[in-house]
Scaffold this motif. Sequence first.
Motif, PDB file in Angstrom:
ATOM      1  N   GLY A  92       9.525  11.080  -0.682  1.00 42.09           N
ATOM      2  CA  GLY A  92       9.287   9.925   0.175  1.00 42.09           C
ATOM      3  C   GLY A  92       7.832   9.740   0.544  1.00 42.09           C
ATOM      4  N   LYS A  93       7.563   8.705   1.340  1.00 42.66           N
ATOM      5  CA  LYS A  93       6.233   8.440   1.858  1.00 42.66           C
ATOM      6  C   LYS A  93       5.778   9.652   2.679  1.00 42.66           C
ATOM      7  CE  LYS A  93       8.170   3.845   2.538  1.00 42.66           C
ATOM      8  NZ  LYS A  93       8.582   2.857   3.552  1.00 42.66           N
ATOM      9  N   PRO A  94       4.515  10.039   2.639  1.00 37.70           N
ATOM     10  CA  PRO A  94       3.349   9.286   2.142  1.00 37.70           C
ATOM     11  C   PRO A  94       3.120   9.320   0.632  1.00 37.70           C
ATOM     12  CG  PRO A  94       2.634  11.363   3.068  1.00 37.70           C
ATOM     13  CD  PRO A  94       4.107  11.271   3.336  1.00 37.70           C
ATOM     14  N   ARG A  95       3.983   9.974  -0.130  1.00 40.99           N
ATOM     15  CA  ARG A  95       3.880   9.902  -1.579  1.00 40.99           C
ATOM     16  C   ARG A  95       4.246   8.480  -2.015  1.00 40.99           C
ATOM     17  NH1 ARG A  95       4.984  14.884  -4.197  1.00 40.99           N
ATOM     18  NH2 ARG A  95       5.156  13.681  -6.144  1.00 40.99           N
ATOM     19  N   PRO A  96       3.676   7.978  -3.107  1.00 38.71           N
ATOM     20  CA  PRO A  96       3.912   6.590  -3.514  1.00 38.71           C
ATOM     21  C   PRO A  96       5.137   6.395  -4.405  1.00 38.71           C
ATOM     22  CG  PRO A  96       2.267   7.564  -4.936  1.00 38.71           C
ATOM     23  CD  PRO A  96       2.609   8.624  -3.903  1.00 38.71           C
ATOM     24  N   ASP A  97       5.906   7.458  -4.651  1.00 40.16           N
ATOM     25  CA  ASP A  97       6.936   7.417  -5.696  1.00 40.16           C
ATOM     26  C   ASP A  97       7.993   6.325  -5.495  1.00 40.16           C
ATOM     27  OD1 ASP A  97       5.676  10.090  -5.382  1.00 40.16           O
ATOM     28  OD2 ASP A  97       6.804  10.554  -7.194  1.00 40.16           O
ATOM     29  N   THR A  98       8.415   6.099  -4.246  1.00 43.27           N
ATOM     30  CA  THR A  98       9.447   5.083  -4.030  1.00 43.27           C
ATOM     31  C   THR A  98       8.903   3.681  -4.291  1.00 43.27           C
ATOM     32  OG1 THR A  98       8.959   5.199  -1.645  1.00 43.27           O
ATOM     33  CG2 THR A  98      10.863   6.429  -2.451  1.00 43.27           C
TER      34      THR A  98
ATOM     35  N   ALA B 238       2.116   8.408  19.774  1.00 42.22           N
ATOM     36  CA  ALA B 238       1.164   9.139  18.930  1.00 42.22           C
ATOM     37  C   ALA B 238       1.846  10.072  17.942  1.00 42.22           C
ATOM     38  CB  ALA B 238       0.192   9.921  19.806  1.00 42.22           C
ATOM     39  N   GLU B 239       2.785  10.893  18.410  1.00 46.42           N
ATOM     40  CA  GLU B 239       3.436  11.845  17.507  1.00 46.42           C
ATOM     41  C   GLU B 239       4.403  11.147  16.550  1.00 46.42           C
ATOM     42  OE1 GLU B 239       3.386  16.139  19.669  1.00 46.42           O
ATOM     43  OE2 GLU B 239       4.781  14.678  20.538  1.00 46.42           O
ATOM     44  N   TYR B 240       5.032  10.105  17.009  1.00 43.63           N
ATOM     45  CA  TYR B 240       5.893   9.325  16.107  1.00 43.63           C
ATOM     46  C   TYR B 240       5.072   8.729  14.966  1.00 43.63           C
ATOM     47  CZ  TYR B 240       8.934   5.544  14.449  1.00 43.63           C
ATOM     48  OH  TYR B 240       9.673   4.708  13.663  1.00 43.63           O
ATOM     49  N   ASP B 241       3.941   8.106  15.293  1.00 46.89           N
ATOM     50  CA  ASP B 241       3.093   7.494  14.268  1.00 46.89           C
ATOM     51  C   ASP B 241       2.544   8.535  13.296  1.00 46.89           C
ATOM     52  OD1 ASP B 241       3.486   5.029  15.434  1.00 46.89           O
ATOM     53  OD2 ASP B 241       1.579   5.019  16.513  1.00 46.89           O
ATOM     54  N   GLU B 242       2.130   9.681  13.819  1.00 50.33           N
ATOM     55  CA  GLU B 242       1.436  10.679  13.011  1.00 50.33           C
ATOM     56  C   GLU B 242       2.376  11.490  12.123  1.00 50.33           C
ATOM     57  OE1 GLU B 242      -1.827  12.756  11.501  1.00 50.33           O
ATOM     58  OE2 GLU B 242      -1.810  11.002  12.826  1.00 50.33           O
TER      59      GLU B 242
ATOM     60  N   ASP C  19      -6.900  -0.145  13.632  1.00 56.61           N
ATOM     61  CA  ASP C  19      -7.939   0.728  13.076  1.00 56.61           C
ATOM     62  C   ASP C  19      -7.334   1.838  12.232  1.00 56.61           C
ATOM     63  OD1 ASP C  19      -9.821  -0.826  14.320  1.00 56.61           O
ATOM     64  OD2 ASP C  19     -10.180   0.568  15.976  1.00 56.61           O
ATOM     65  N   ALA C  20      -6.240   2.419  12.703  1.00 58.53           N
ATOM     66  CA  ALA C  20      -5.596   3.501  11.956  1.00 58.53           C
ATOM     67  C   ALA C  20      -5.007   2.990  10.645  1.00 58.53           C
ATOM     68  CB  ALA C  20      -4.503   4.151  12.804  1.00 58.53           C
ATOM     69  N   LEU C  21      -4.438   1.793  10.646  1.00 59.02           N
ATOM     70  CA  LEU C  21      -3.891   1.218   9.413  1.00 59.02           C
ATOM     71  C   LEU C  21      -4.999   1.005   8.379  1.00 59.02           C
ATOM     72  CD1 LEU C  21      -1.384  -1.320  11.002  1.00 59.02           C
ATOM     73  CD2 LEU C  21      -0.755   0.663   9.614  1.00 59.02           C
ATOM     74  N   TYR C  22      -6.142   0.500   8.830  1.00 59.31           N
ATOM     75  CA  TYR C  22      -7.278   0.357   7.910  1.00 59.31           C
ATOM     76  C   TYR C  22      -7.742   1.725   7.405  1.00 59.31           C
ATOM     77  CZ  TYR C  22      -8.193  -4.667   8.473  1.00 59.31           C
ATOM     78  OH  TYR C  22      -8.108  -6.051   8.424  1.00 59.31           O
ATOM     79  N   ALA C  23      -7.814   2.694   8.303  1.00 58.05           N
ATOM     80  CA  ALA C  23      -8.287   4.024   7.918  1.00 58.05           C
ATOM     81  C   ALA C  23      -7.375   4.672   6.886  1.00 58.05           C
ATOM     82  CB  ALA C  23      -8.396   4.918   9.150  1.00 58.05           C
ATOM     83  N   HIS C  24      -6.094   4.321   6.920  1.00 59.99           N
ATOM     84  CA  HIS C  24      -5.128   4.897   5.981  1.00 59.99           C
ATOM     85  C   HIS C  24      -4.943   4.063   4.720  1.00 59.99           C
ATOM     86  CE1 HIS C  24      -3.278   8.410   8.128  1.00 59.99           C
ATOM     87  NE2 HIS C  24      -3.987   7.869   9.110  1.00 59.99           N
ATOM     88  N   GLY C  25      -5.736   3.001   4.550  1.00 59.54           N
ATOM     89  CA  GLY C  25      -5.717   2.329   3.264  1.00 59.54           C
ATOM     90  C   GLY C  25      -5.371   0.853   3.224  1.00 59.54           C
ATOM     91  N   ALA C  26      -5.184   0.207   4.376  1.00 61.37           N
ATOM     92  CA  ALA C  26      -4.846  -1.216   4.354  1.00 61.37           C
ATOM     93  C   ALA C  26      -6.018  -2.050   3.836  1.00 61.37           C
ATOM     94  CB  ALA C  26      -4.468  -1.691   5.753  1.00 61.37           C
TER      95      ALA C  26
ATOM     96  N   ASP D 256       4.149  -0.996   7.961  1.00 57.48           N
ATOM     97  CA  ASP D 256       3.628  -0.835   9.322  1.00 57.48           C
ATOM     98  C   ASP D 256       3.344   0.619   9.649  1.00 57.48           C
ATOM     99  OD1 ASP D 256       6.287  -0.281  11.638  1.00 57.48           O
ATOM    100  OD2 ASP D 256       6.381  -0.049   9.466  1.00 57.48           O
ATOM    101  N   ALA D 257       3.741   1.547   8.764  1.00 62.36           N
ATOM    102  CA  ALA D 257       3.589   2.978   9.034  1.00 62.36           C
ATOM    103  C   ALA D 257       2.347   3.538   8.354  1.00 62.36           C
ATOM    104  CB  ALA D 257       4.830   3.733   8.541  1.00 62.36           C
ATOM    105  N   LEU D 258       1.715   4.504   9.007  1.00 61.63           N
ATOM    106  CA  LEU D 258       0.535   5.139   8.418  1.00 61.63           C
ATOM    107  C   LEU D 258       0.900   5.840   7.115  1.00 61.63           C
ATOM    108  CD1 LEU D 258      -1.150   6.639  11.620  1.00 61.63           C
ATOM    109  CD2 LEU D 258      -1.392   4.355  10.614  1.00 61.63           C
TER     110      LEU D 258
END
Length: 246
Positions: free
Chosen positions: A173-179, A55-59, A225-232, A199-201
């Motif tokens: 870096g991510k979560p910014r889209p610059d790269t 959980a903490e790694y993903d978040e 579900d989390a991947l969809y929630a974050h924009g997949a 594969d990362a949120l």
Amino acid sequence: MTDLGLPEGILACLFDLDGVVTKTAVVHAAAWKEMFDAFLREREGPHFRPFDAAAEYDEYVDGRPRADGVRTFLAARGIELPEGGPDDPPDAATVHGLGNRKNALLLEKIRTGGVEAYDGTLRYLEAVRAQGLRTAIVSSSANCRDVLRAIDAEHLFDVRVDGVVAAERGLPGKPRPDTFLAAARDLGVRAEQAAVFEDALAGMDAGRSGGFGYVVGVDRVGQTDALYAHGADIVVRDLADLGGEA
């Protein structure tokens, strides 16, 4: 382009490394846990609460540049440390010191365990390139080139935007889209003409905020579900599920 599972108008594919191309996400998580647990055990004593490698790694950590991952997790635990500098030794009680300790642990785990690629991704990459689409690897890792060489996959990418390149260009870096946006520019395409594979949120957030034409979530750990929630736009277990098989 239906046999690749991509919408019309996509001219380039931008791939994350760990967890998409290589089976190293779990190794990263283990290195982060070993580093953070040692730090937290010393700092918190009897109130020690271990780092949750799921959980903490993903978040807080997955997909982010190393120092950002340290900062984000420590902030979630209410801990502040001096920044230090990129050359801090691994035993320094600084943001960069902890990051360098994690990297040393990671490299040791890779050295002893090796690096494996996802065969479905390699086949998909070959199919993408056979159809004339351009490809880029977009990773927060400073070890990206060495990992690609270890699996003999460097030739599958026209462009590399990794932790080294991002530092040279001053890209957040991510979560910014610059790269991802930089990789699209290097390939000569607009964001809406490129598909992001992550594969990362944090990578999903980058794909969504960057306005990319298609965002593919790769679910290796049961977080569809989390991947969809974050924009997949779509989530698959393996890129072989998208198509592209010979």
